[in-house]
Motif scaffolding. Structure first.
Motif, PDB file in Angstrom:
ATOM      1  N   ALA A  29     -15.118   9.560 -19.816  1.00 22.54           N
ATOM      2  CA  ALA A  29     -13.979   8.505 -19.786  1.00 22.54           C
ATOM      3  C   ALA A  29     -12.833   8.858 -19.621  1.00 22.54           C
ATOM      4  O   ALA A  29     -11.821   8.086 -19.055  1.00 22.54           O
ATOM      5  N   GLN A  30     -12.239  10.108 -19.673  1.00 17.81           N
ATOM      6  CA  GLN A  30     -10.955  10.674 -19.160  1.00 17.81           C
ATOM      7  C   GLN A  30     -10.914  10.761 -17.752  1.00 17.81           C
ATOM      8  O   GLN A  30      -9.883  11.174 -17.233  1.00 17.81           O
ATOM      9  N   SER A  31     -11.795  10.764 -17.030  1.00 23.57           N
ATOM     10  CA  SER A  31     -12.031  11.232 -15.705  1.00 23.57           C
ATOM     11  C   SER A  31     -11.516   9.933 -14.756  1.00 23.57           C
ATOM     12  O   SER A  31     -11.587   8.953 -15.123  1.00 23.57           O
ATOM     13  N   LYS A  32     -10.805  10.272 -13.641  1.00 19.49           N
ATOM     14  CA  LYS A  32     -10.035   9.506 -12.707  1.00 19.49           C
ATOM     15  C   LYS A  32     -10.521  10.119 -11.476  1.00 19.49           C
ATOM     16  O   LYS A  32     -10.219  11.308 -10.820  1.00 19.49           O
ATOM     17  N   PHE A  33     -11.276   9.129 -10.491  1.00 22.01           N
ATOM     18  CA  PHE A  33     -11.614   9.531  -9.221  1.00 22.01           C
ATOM     19  C   PHE A  33     -11.101   8.580  -8.298  1.00 22.01           C
ATOM     20  O   PHE A  33     -10.499   7.636  -8.329  1.00 22.01           O
ATOM     21  N   ALA A  34     -11.159   9.173  -7.076  1.00 20.00           N
ATOM     22  CA  ALA A  34     -10.479   8.325  -5.893  1.00 20.00           C
ATOM     23  C   ALA A  34     -11.697   8.357  -4.730  1.00 20.00           C
ATOM     24  O   ALA A  34     -12.300   9.190  -4.471  1.00 20.00           O
ATOM     25  N   LEU A  35     -11.786   7.271  -4.130  1.00 19.89           N
ATOM     26  CA  LEU A  35     -12.684   7.028  -2.714  1.00 19.89           C
ATOM     27  C   LEU A  35     -11.785   6.450  -1.732  1.00 19.89           C
ATOM     28  O   LEU A  35     -11.028   5.670  -1.720  1.00 19.89           O
ATOM     29  N   ILE A  36     -11.526   7.284  -0.826  1.00 15.80           N
ATOM     30  CA  ILE A  36     -10.708   7.165   0.489  1.00 15.80           C
ATOM     31  C   ILE A  36     -11.371   6.968   1.622  1.00 15.80           C
ATOM     32  O   ILE A  36     -12.275   8.026   1.918  1.00 15.80           O
ATOM     33  N   SER A  37     -11.404   5.858   2.079  1.00 21.56           N
ATOM     34  CA  SER A  37     -12.181   5.690   3.325  1.00 21.56           C
ATOM     35  C   SER A  37     -11.171   5.526   4.726  1.00 21.56           C
ATOM     36  O   SER A  37      -9.752   5.451   4.420  1.00 21.56           O
ATOM     37  N   HIS A  38     -11.868   5.499   5.779  1.00 20.92           N
ATOM     38  CA  HIS A  38     -10.989   5.320   7.041  1.00 20.92           C
ATOM     39  C   HIS A  38     -10.847   3.816   7.406  1.00 20.92           C
ATOM     40  O   HIS A  38     -10.183   3.337   8.499  1.00 20.92           O
ATOM     41  N   ALA A  39     -11.350   2.968   6.814  1.00 20.91           N
ATOM     42  CA  ALA A  39     -11.669   1.636   7.138  1.00 20.91           C
ATOM     43  C   ALA A  39     -10.381   0.699   7.135  1.00 20.91           C
ATOM     44  O   ALA A  39      -9.422   0.962   6.042  1.00 20.91           O
ATOM     45  N   PRO A  40      -9.727  -0.060   8.133  1.00 20.96           N
ATOM     46  CA  PRO A  40      -8.940  -0.820   8.029  1.00 20.96           C
ATOM     47  C   PRO A  40      -8.928  -2.060   7.034  1.00 20.96           C
ATOM     48  O   PRO A  40     -10.028  -2.317   6.697  1.00 20.96           O
ATOM     49  N   ASP A  41      -7.861  -2.654   6.528  1.00 24.25           N
ATOM     50  CA  ASP A  41      -8.037  -3.800   5.482  1.00 24.25           C
ATOM     51  C   ASP A  41      -9.023  -4.842   6.276  1.00 24.25           C
ATOM     52  O   ASP A  41      -9.582  -5.695   5.430  1.00 24.25           O
ATOM     53  N   SER A  42      -8.927  -5.117   7.420  1.00 27.57           N
ATOM     54  CA  SER A  42      -9.613  -6.009   8.156  1.00 27.57           C
ATOM     55  C   SER A  42     -11.034  -5.888   8.258  1.00 27.57           C
ATOM     56  O   SER A  42     -12.137  -6.965   8.635  1.00 27.57           O
ATOM     57  N   ASP A  43     -11.761  -4.635   7.877  1.00 26.95           N
ATOM     58  CA  ASP A  43     -13.313  -4.587   7.966  1.00 26.95           C
ATOM     59  C   ASP A  43     -13.747  -4.992   6.493  1.00 26.95           C
ATOM     60  O   ASP A  43     -13.812  -4.354   5.585  1.00 26.95           O
ATOM     61  N   ARG A  67      -8.954   3.665  -1.775  1.00 29.58           N
ATOM     62  CA  ARG A  67      -7.709   3.750  -1.021  1.00 29.58           C
ATOM     63  C   ARG A  67      -8.114   3.716   0.498  1.00 29.58           C
ATOM     64  O   ARG A  67      -9.147   4.339   0.709  1.00 29.58           O
ATOM     65  N   ASN A  68      -7.247   3.212   1.351  1.00 23.87           N
ATOM     66  CA  ASN A  68      -7.690   3.261   2.940  1.00 23.87           C
ATOM     67  C   ASN A  68      -6.543   3.034   3.593  1.00 23.87           C
ATOM     68  O   ASN A  68      -5.510   2.491   3.106  1.00 23.87           O
ATOM     69  N   PRO A  69      -6.554   3.422   4.745  1.00 21.23           N
ATOM     70  CA  PRO A  69      -5.316   3.131   5.557  1.00 21.23           C
ATOM     71  C   PRO A  69      -5.360   1.844   6.215  1.00 21.23           C
ATOM     72  O   PRO A  69      -6.467   1.409   6.617  1.00 21.23           O
ATOM     73  N   PRO A  70      -4.224   0.775   5.681  1.00 23.10           N
ATOM     74  CA  PRO A  70      -4.363  -0.485   6.187  1.00 23.10           C
ATOM     75  C   PRO A  70      -4.782  -0.914   7.592  1.00 23.10           C
ATOM     76  O   PRO A  70      -5.560  -1.836   7.682  1.00 23.10           O
ATOM     77  N   ASN A  71      -4.260   0.042   8.504  1.00 25.52           N
ATOM     78  CA  ASN A  71      -4.728  -0.163   9.789  1.00 25.52           C
ATOM     79  C   ASN A  71      -5.586   0.698  10.675  1.00 25.52           C
ATOM     80  O   ASN A  71      -6.061   0.778  11.740  1.00 25.52           O
ATOM     81  N   ASP A  73      -5.431   3.991  10.763  1.00 28.18           N
ATOM     82  CA  ASP A  73      -5.016   5.007  11.188  1.00 28.18           C
ATOM     83  C   ASP A  73      -5.400   6.423  10.568  1.00 28.18           C
ATOM     84  O   ASP A  73      -5.274   6.590   9.105  1.00 28.18           O
ATOM     85  N   LEU A  74      -5.808   7.316  11.108  1.00 22.82           N
ATOM     86  CA  LEU A  74      -6.632   8.691  10.739  1.00 22.82           C
ATOM     87  C   LEU A  74      -5.471   9.451   9.862  1.00 22.82           C
ATOM     88  O   LEU A  74      -5.661  10.022   8.833  1.00 22.82           O
ATOM     89  N   ALA A  75      -4.436   9.676  10.484  1.00 19.43           N
ATOM     90  CA  ALA A  75      -3.141  10.096  10.226  1.00 19.43           C
ATOM     91  C   ALA A  75      -2.692   9.807   8.785  1.00 19.43           C
ATOM     92  O   ALA A  75      -2.614  10.416   7.804  1.00 19.43           O
ATOM     93  N   ASP A  76      -2.577   8.433   8.492  1.00 23.54           N
ATOM     94  CA  ASP A  76      -2.624   7.733   7.326  1.00 23.54           C
ATOM     95  C   ASP A  76      -3.648   7.905   6.467  1.00 23.54           C
ATOM     96  O   ASP A  76      -3.413   8.544   5.172  1.00 23.54           O
ATOM     97  N   MET A  77      -4.927   8.210   6.608  1.00 24.08           N
ATOM     98  CA  MET A  77      -5.994   8.575   6.194  1.00 24.08           C
ATOM     99  C   MET A  77      -5.741   9.944   5.395  1.00 24.08           C
ATOM    100  O   MET A  77      -5.786  10.206   4.250  1.00 24.08           O
ATOM    101  N   ALA A  78      -5.369  10.900   6.387  1.00 19.36           N
ATOM    102  CA  ALA A  78      -4.980  12.317   5.996  1.00 19.36           C
ATOM    103  C   ALA A  78      -3.924  12.444   4.922  1.00 19.36           C
ATOM    104  O   ALA A  78      -3.973  13.238   3.901  1.00 19.36           O
ATOM    105  N   ARG A  79      -2.982  11.612   4.994  1.00 19.00           N
ATOM    106  CA  ARG A  79      -1.839  11.536   4.186  1.00 19.00           C
ATOM    107  C   ARG A  79      -2.444  11.109   2.582  1.00 19.00           C
ATOM    108  O   ARG A  79      -2.168  11.683   1.571  1.00 19.00           O
ATOM    109  N   LEU A  80      -3.609  10.111   2.763  1.00 20.44           N
ATOM    110  CA  LEU A  80      -3.893   9.497   1.265  1.00 20.44           C
ATOM    111  C   LEU A  80      -4.764  10.688   0.830  1.00 20.44           C
ATOM    112  O   LEU A  80      -4.719  10.882  -0.643  1.00 20.44           O
TER     113      LEU A  80
END
Length: 345
Positions: A29-43, A67-71, A73-80
């Protein structure tokens, strides 16, 4: 005395088990995870995965941030990914959209001993090189080849592969597998269509005009399938030119039923979101890295089992990695899966 002694031991044993369960539940219950995809918001295809991580979070009592890069962009994904490492998540789920671009960012997670599970794109081999716990996804080349073998059985020798997310190098493996199955030239048969619907429709129409001997079209998802169907309809080729696609949507389901789409290659995306959350939560709750035991616990979990049974999903549990596909949706089984298309399939 004997009866009392036995009852007392049983009571203490029950109390201990209960304490472990409660402790494990609190840890999860105390755990916090993130899912980071490469998909733009339009997909829109990724809506199914968003639904799955939300449900898995509720079922396992954990928080999951998408989390995902809105457009796209894989550089944005790396930053996320780098931000996730700095924010101290208990586990991160990430796509291998481009091994070379993302490996540095993912290393920042593993250097901090943050468990990583890779999903969707990339390969189990790449996942292991990145130091990930496991990979959950569909083998892209094998999926494309399986589709190509079905096309070959129908007499197909030439095709167009419409790639709407060429920014993800792994996407080309789908086209390559199909091409090699039917004996076609992979590079000459593939176009980078971009993800703009009007642009996709125009590029497909132009290719087919310039290559009138093309017998088939393969699209890599709803983003490219929908405009391609429009292009075929306007060109009088819908239902005449052999067509198949990856993934599902209401429009694709309609095409399968009316015969304009031979089949959809279903990678069961719901599993790609749900299973990693379930695995990470179970690892955290049990403080175990034994993947055999963790996978067995997920497999035996009543909530997980109920979800998979309800949606007709079948994960392929391996020694380490878990396969989510490919499966083929045809006229024969479309009625069973279309009920959940876009939400859970």
């Amino acid at each position: 005395m004997k009866t009392f002694k036995y009852s007392r031991q049983a009571f203490l044993k029950t109390l201990l088990v209960s304490a472990l369960v409660v402790t494990g539940s609190l840890a999860a219950a105390q755990s916090k995870f993130a899912l980071i995809s490469h998909a733009p918001d339009s997909d829109s295809w990724w809506n199914t995965i968003k639904n799955s991580v939300k449900q898995a979070g509720e079922d396992y009592g954990v928080r999951v941030d998408y989390r995902n890069p809105p457009n796209g962009d894989l550089a944005d994904m790396a930053r996320l990914i780098e931000q996730a490492a700095a924010q101290g998540y208990d586990g991160v789920i990430v796509t291998i959209a481009d091994f070379n671009v993302l490996q540095g960012a993912i290393k920042k997670l593993t250097d901090k001993k943050i468990p990583v599970i890779t999903i969707n794109s990339g390969t189990p081999e790449q996942s292991e090189k990145l130091g990930a716990v496991m990979h959950v996804g569909q083998p892209e080349y094998a999926a494309g080849k399986g589709a190509g073998e079905r096309a070959k059985a129908d007499g197909i020798k030439s095709f167009l592969c419409v790639n709407h997310y060429a920014t993800n190098p792994a996407s080309f493996e789908r086209c390559r597998g199909f091409a090699e199955a039917i004996g076609a030239d992979f590079k000459k048969s593939t176009i980078d269509s971009g993800d703009d619907p009007t642009g996709i429709e125009a590029k497909v129409s132009a290719y087919l005009r310039q290559n009138p001997g093309t017998q088939a079209v393969l699209t890599l998802g709803p983003t490219s399938a929908h405009p391609t169907l429009k292009a075929l309809e306007k060109g009088g080729q819908k239902g005449k030119l052999w067509m198949a696609t990856f993934d599902l949507s209401d429009e694709i389901s309609k095409g399968i039923k009316d015969g304009s789409v031979k089949f959809a290659i279903d990678q069961q995306p719901y599993l790609q979101g749900y299973i990693p959350v379930a695995v990470l939560a179970t690892m955290k709750a049990t403080n175990s890295t034994d993947l055999t035991k963790v996978a067995a616990a997920v497999k035996a979990n009543s909530k997980s089992t109920a979800r998979f049974n309800e949606y007709g999903l079948v994960p392929a549990y391996g020694a380490r990695h878990i396969g989510s596909g490919p499966g083929f949706v045809t006229k024969d089984n479309i009625a069973k899966v279309e009920k959940y298309a876009g939400q859970y399939r």
